[in-house]
Scaffold this motif. Structure first.
Motif, PDB file in Angstrom:
ATOM      1  N   GLU A 120       0.823  -0.884  -0.243  1.00 42.12           N
ATOM      2  CA  GLU A 120       0.391   0.092  -0.115  1.00 42.12           C
ATOM      3  C   GLU A 120       1.287   1.344  -0.194  1.00 42.12           C
ATOM      4  OE1 GLU A 120      -2.481  -0.626   3.869  1.00 42.12           O
ATOM      5  OE2 GLU A 120      -3.570  -1.866   2.535  1.00 42.12           O
ATOM      6  N   GLY A 121       1.824   0.867   0.421  1.00 45.41           N
ATOM      7  CA  GLY A 121       2.932   2.563   0.163  1.00 45.41           C
ATOM      8  C   GLY A 121       3.326   2.505   1.315  1.00 45.41           C
ATOM      9  N   GLU A 122       3.720   1.779   2.500  1.00 46.56           N
ATOM     10  CA  GLU A 122       4.456   1.838   3.987  1.00 46.56           C
ATOM     11  C   GLU A 122       5.528   1.667   3.608  1.00 46.56           C
ATOM     12  OE1 GLU A 122       3.725   3.726   5.860  1.00 46.56           O
ATOM     13  OE2 GLU A 122       1.524   3.366   6.624  1.00 46.56           O
ATOM     14  N   GLY A 123       7.063   2.039   3.870  1.00 43.24           N
ATOM     15  CA  GLY A 123       7.931   1.701   3.225  1.00 43.24           C
ATOM     16  C   GLY A 123       8.732   0.587   4.599  1.00 43.24           C
ATOM     17  N   PHE A 124       9.264  -0.556   3.948  1.00 44.82           N
ATOM     18  CA  PHE A 124      10.341  -1.505   4.404  1.00 44.82           C
ATOM     19  C   PHE A 124      12.443  -1.055   5.404  1.00 44.82           C
ATOM     20  CE2 PHE A 124       7.486  -4.642   6.035  1.00 44.82           C
ATOM     21  CZ  PHE A 124       8.632  -4.906   7.689  1.00 44.82           C
ATOM     22  N   CYS A 125      12.395  -0.572   6.270  1.00 44.52           N
ATOM     23  CA  CYS A 125      14.038  -0.831   6.281  1.00 44.52           C
ATOM     24  C   CYS A 125      14.347  -2.256   6.784  1.00 44.52           C
ATOM     25  CB  CYS A 125      14.192   0.145   7.083  1.00 44.52           C
ATOM     26  SG  CYS A 125      13.615   2.150   6.520  1.00 44.52           S
ATOM     27  N   TYR A 126      15.932  -1.965   6.893  1.00 43.76           N
ATOM     28  CA  TYR A 126      16.034  -3.088   6.872  1.00 43.76           C
ATOM     29  C   TYR A 126      18.089  -2.711   7.900  1.00 43.76           C
ATOM     30  CZ  TYR A 126      18.992  -7.611   6.447  1.00 43.76           C
ATOM     31  OH  TYR A 126      19.853  -9.281   6.469  1.00 43.76           O
ATOM     32  N   ALA A 127      17.538  -3.455   9.348  1.00 43.45           N
ATOM     33  CA  ALA A 127      18.414  -3.539  10.898  1.00 43.45           C
ATOM     34  C   ALA A 127      19.308  -3.965  10.915  1.00 43.45           C
ATOM     35  CB  ALA A 127      17.514  -2.371  11.792  1.00 43.45           C
ATOM     36  N   LEU A 128      20.532  -4.064  10.194  1.00 43.15           N
ATOM     37  CA  LEU A 128      21.704  -5.619  10.641  1.00 43.15           C
ATOM     38  C   LEU A 128      23.306  -4.743  11.330  1.00 43.15           C
ATOM     39  CD1 LEU A 128      22.895  -7.824  10.450  1.00 43.15           C
ATOM     40  CD2 LEU A 128      23.499  -8.348   8.244  1.00 43.15           C
ATOM     41  N   SER A 129      23.535  -4.026  10.436  1.00 42.13           N
ATOM     42  CA  SER A 129      24.550  -3.298  10.838  1.00 42.13           C
ATOM     43  C   SER A 129      25.013  -2.476  12.091  1.00 42.13           C
ATOM     44  CB  SER A 129      25.048  -2.656   9.742  1.00 42.13           C
ATOM     45  OG  SER A 129      25.663  -2.808   8.512  1.00 42.13           O
ATOM     46  N   GLU A 130      25.751  -2.282  12.804  1.00 39.36           N
ATOM     47  CA  GLU A 130      26.323  -1.899  14.618  1.00 39.36           C
ATOM     48  C   GLU A 130      27.108  -0.790  13.890  1.00 39.36           C
ATOM     49  OE1 GLU A 130      25.257  -4.002  17.819  1.00 39.36           O
ATOM     50  OE2 GLU A 130      23.340  -4.803  17.091  1.00 39.36           O
ATOM     51  N   PRO A 131      27.225  -0.047  15.127  1.00 38.55           N
ATOM     52  CA  PRO A 131      28.859   0.803  15.175  1.00 38.55           C
ATOM     53  C   PRO A 131      29.961  -0.476  15.185  1.00 38.55           C
ATOM     54  CG  PRO A 131      27.244   2.022  16.297  1.00 38.55           C
ATOM     55  CD  PRO A 131      26.284   0.325  16.051  1.00 38.55           C
ATOM     56  N   GLU A 132      29.531  -0.837  15.842  1.00 38.05           N
ATOM     57  CA  GLU A 132      30.668  -1.831  15.862  1.00 38.05           C
ATOM     58  C   GLU A 132      31.086  -3.219  15.416  1.00 38.05           C
ATOM     59  OE1 GLU A 132      33.605  -1.353  17.185  1.00 38.05           O
ATOM     60  OE2 GLU A 132      32.605   0.966  17.679  1.00 38.05           O
ATOM     61  N   ALA A 133      29.506  -3.574  14.370  1.00 40.58           N
ATOM     62  CA  ALA A 133      29.402  -5.022  14.010  1.00 40.58           C
ATOM     63  C   ALA A 133      29.036  -4.574  12.526  1.00 40.58           C
ATOM     64  CB  ALA A 133      28.702  -5.274  14.075  1.00 40.58           C
ATOM     65  N   GLY A 134      30.492  -3.881  11.270  1.00 38.88           N
ATOM     66  CA  GLY A 134      29.745  -3.845   9.958  1.00 38.88           C
ATOM     67  C   GLY A 134      29.788  -5.529   9.437  1.00 38.88           C
ATOM     68  N   SER A 135      31.282  -5.585   8.615  1.00 41.77           N
ATOM     69  CA  SER A 135      31.445  -6.168   7.757  1.00 41.77           C
ATOM     70  C   SER A 135      31.259  -7.982   8.937  1.00 41.77           C
ATOM     71  CB  SER A 135      32.633  -6.667   6.649  1.00 41.77           C
ATOM     72  OG  SER A 135      33.026  -5.769   6.075  1.00 41.77           O
ATOM     73  N   ASP A 136      31.781  -8.029   9.549  1.00 42.75           N
ATOM     74  CA  ASP A 136      31.247  -8.663  11.655  1.00 42.75           C
ATOM     75  C   ASP A 136      30.123  -8.896  11.625  1.00 42.75           C
ATOM     76  OD1 ASP A 136      32.150 -11.247  12.898  1.00 42.75           O
ATOM     77  OD2 ASP A 136      33.717  -9.818  13.663  1.00 42.75           O
ATOM     78  N   ALA A 137      28.355  -8.850  10.562  1.00 40.86           N
ATOM     79  CA  ALA A 137      27.673  -8.760  11.862  1.00 40.86           C
ATOM     80  C   ALA A 137      27.500 -10.232  12.574  1.00 40.86           C
ATOM     81  CB  ALA A 137      26.727  -8.944  10.464  1.00 40.86           C
ATOM     82  N   ALA A 138      27.573 -11.046  13.165  1.00 43.44           N
ATOM     83  CA  ALA A 138      27.465 -11.534  14.118  1.00 43.44           C
ATOM     84  C   ALA A 138      28.495 -11.267  15.717  1.00 43.44           C
ATOM     85  CB  ALA A 138      28.110 -12.928  13.484  1.00 43.44           C
ATOM     86  N   SER A 139      28.929 -10.239  15.140  1.00 41.62           N
ATOM     87  CA  SER A 139      29.610  -9.512  16.567  1.00 41.62           C
ATOM     88  C   SER A 139      28.642  -7.624  16.832  1.00 41.62           C
ATOM     89  CB  SER A 139      30.707  -8.203  16.237  1.00 41.62           C
ATOM     90  OG  SER A 139      31.748  -9.803  16.021  1.00 41.62           O
ATOM     91  N   MET A 140      27.429  -8.367  17.090  1.00 39.20           N
ATOM     92  CA  MET A 140      26.222  -7.278  17.204  1.00 39.20           C
ATOM     93  C   MET A 140      25.841  -7.308  18.656  1.00 39.20           C
ATOM     94  SD  MET A 140      22.739  -8.656  15.458  1.00 39.20           S
ATOM     95  CE  MET A 140      23.048  -8.695  14.036  1.00 39.20           C
ATOM     96  N   LYS A 141      26.155  -6.040  19.195  1.00 43.13           N
ATOM     97  CA  LYS A 141      25.623  -6.439  20.550  1.00 43.13           C
ATOM     98  C   LYS A 141      23.416  -6.162  20.804  1.00 43.13           C
ATOM     99  CE  LYS A 141      29.700  -6.117  21.022  1.00 43.13           C
ATOM    100  NZ  LYS A 141      30.428  -7.791  21.752  1.00 43.13           N
ATOM    101  N   THR A 142      23.384  -5.928  19.706  1.00 46.30           N
ATOM    102  CA  THR A 142      21.639  -5.485  20.234  1.00 46.30           C
ATOM    103  C   THR A 142      20.879  -6.137  20.420  1.00 46.30           C
ATOM    104  OG1 THR A 142      20.972  -3.167  18.434  1.00 46.30           O
ATOM    105  CG2 THR A 142      19.375  -4.964  18.976  1.00 46.30           C
ATOM    106  N   ARG A 143      20.564  -6.414  22.039  1.00 42.18           N
ATOM    107  CA  ARG A 143      19.881  -7.341  22.580  1.00 42.18           C
ATOM    108  C   ARG A 143      17.812  -7.786  22.545  1.00 42.18           C
ATOM    109  NH1 ARG A 143      22.211  -9.846  27.150  1.00 42.18           N
ATOM    110  NH2 ARG A 143      19.994 -10.886  26.843  1.00 42.18           N
ATOM    111  N   ALA A 144      17.500  -8.514  22.559  1.00 42.28           N
ATOM    112  CA  ALA A 144      16.261  -8.765  22.907  1.00 42.28           C
ATOM    113  C   ALA A 144      16.398  -9.844  23.662  1.00 42.28           C
ATOM    114  CB  ALA A 144      15.547  -9.402  21.151  1.00 42.28           C
ATOM    115  N   VAL A 145      15.134  -9.785  25.178  1.00 45.07           N
ATOM    116  CA  VAL A 145      15.766 -10.838  26.009  1.00 45.07           C
ATOM    117  C   VAL A 145      13.685 -10.700  25.649  1.00 45.07           C
ATOM    118  CG1 VAL A 145      15.465 -10.616  28.670  1.00 45.07           C
ATOM    119  CG2 VAL A 145      17.350  -9.034  27.529  1.00 45.07           C
ATOM    120  N   ARG A 146      13.051 -11.953  26.537  1.00 49.47           N
ATOM    121  CA  ARG A 146      12.089 -12.746  26.911  1.00 49.47           C
ATOM    122  C   ARG A 146      11.620 -12.379  27.996  1.00 49.47           C
ATOM    123  NH1 ARG A 146       9.637 -16.915  23.655  1.00 49.47           N
ATOM    124  NH2 ARG A 146      11.792 -17.637  23.539  1.00 49.47           N
TER     125      ARG A 146
END
Length: 393
Positions: A120-146
């Motif tokens: 319908e026109g709403e935009g979608f973005c992709y949030a993978l990279s971080e300040p210390e996790a660019g090419s080494d994306a698996a080193s990300m620090k963003t946490r999700a806690v249940r």
């Protein structure tokens, strides 16, 4: 590409898409490209035109209200928009990047809920990279806690295209931080976060060399609580989904690169036939002809590789990882070379903002960097070759 060869020619429906998008770009996107770049503002005119014509997210299946364009058709749309305005092409490419994880791993409920809004026109973005996790994306620090039936997100993402404009974000976050180092990618999950969720905020737009019309911002998550049904796929599968996503969307970066290179070549060809020196058009000088010939040859080679990769994306073939990396790497290197040489064709005029080539040259550079630098693409290709995963044509 000729339509006379049934093996290599574009089907009529794809040719029709190209003609339709090119006409729209000529009328409603290209006239604003220089101003968008100069003012570093979002190309709202292009956004409106693309949404109105159903070209803003052509990959969304008909089941969810989209037009159901295949991977090649989507690449053609992106290529044609990038030919006129690279910043505007990120509307289309960004929407595919942001929503591809849902198509690959999302539940039917999640797809219906968000892909219909994208259509319908709403935009979608992709949030993978971080300040210390660019090419080494698996080193990300963003946490999700249940927390009961919900997840609480904390962290920061960097280099997020169209952040603040897009309504929805595919966010990768660590859900199992206690895994050993070698298994850390298994502790990452993917979620859909809405711009309106409490605790979501954005940094100032980055001051970039090119693609100035596509806002690039940090995205902050401060105790952002989201329901559990917004997880994309099973817990711990987010990183795998993220990498599979890039296999598909690197092809769209290749399409961007082909588009901006073609736009630069088109302008250089016209200029070379009109500019006169020593009593004749500069196009008659053999040295310049050789330069133009190399530019045309390489653009067409990049296009053919990109279209071959798009076919593999559509079929999700085993060698897509190689072809996606190869197309992105080759086409972006070509785009940089061709836009630099197009500036050279115009000489001093090419170096000024009175002509579009300096903008195209600046815009082309990002295609060698985002969605994996070309150094990383060469690592990916080498690993695929050494593992034997490449089609034998």
């Amino acid at each position: 590409m000729s339509d006379k060869n049934p093996l290599y020619g574009l089907p009529e429906e794809h040719q029709a898409i190209r003609e339709a998008v090119r006409g729209l770009c000529y009328a409603k996107i290209a006239p604003h490209a220089a101003e968008v770049d100069d003012q570093a503002r979002y190309p709202q005119e292009a956004h409106n035109a693309l949404v109105e014509a159903d070209f803003h997210a052509p990959h969304v299946p008909e089941l969810y209200g989209g037009v159901g364009a295949d991977a090649l058709a989507t690449c053609i749309v992106i290529e044609e928009v990038a030919r006129a305005c690279m910043s505007s092409s990120l509307i289309v490419a960004g929407n595919k990047l942001g929503s591809m994880p849902l198509l690959l791993a999302g539940s039917e409920d999640l797809k219906h809920r968000y892909l219909t809004k994208l259509a319908e026109g709403e935009g979608f973005c992709y949030a993978l990279s971080e300040p210390e996790a660019g090419s080494d994306a698996a080193s990300m620090k963003t946490r999700a806690v249940r927390d009961g039936d919900s997840w609480v997100l904390n962290g920061v993402k960097r280099w997020i295209s169209n952040a603040g404009v897009g309504a929805y974000y595919t966010v990768l976050a660590v859900t199992d931080p206690d895994l050993p180092l070698r298994q850390r990618s298994k502790g990452i999950s993917a979620f859909v976060v809405e711009k309106s969720d409490a605790g979501v905020s954005f940094g100032a737009p980055e001051r970039k060399l090119g693609i100035k019309g596509s806002p690039t911002r940090e995205v902050y998550f401060d105790n952002v609580r989201i329901p559990g049904d917004r997880m994309i796929g099973a817990e711990g599968t987010g990183f795998e989904t993220a990498m599979r996503t890039l296999d598909h969307t690197r092809v769209t970066i290749a399409a961007q690169a082909v588009g901006v290179a073609q736009g630069a070549l088109d302008y250089a060809l016209l200029y070379a036939q009109e500019r006169r020196q020593f009593g004749k058009p500069i196009a008659e000088f053999q040295g310049l002809q050789f330069m133009l010939a190399d530019m045309g040859m390489k653009v067409e080679a990049a296009r053919q590789l990109t279209y071959a990769a798009a076919g593999r994306s559509e079929r999700s073939e085993q060698d897509l990882t190689f072809f996606g990396a190869a197309a992105k790497c080759f086409a972006s290197d070509v785009a940089m070379e061709v836009t630099v040489n197009a500036v050279q064709v115009l000489g001093g005029y090419g170096y000024t903002k009175d002509y579009p080539l300096e903008r195209m040259m600046r815009d082309a550079k990002i295609t060698q960097i985002y969605e994996g630098t070309n150094q990383v693409q060469r690592i990916v290709m080498a690993r695929q070759l050494l593992s034997g995963i490449q089609s034998q044509l």
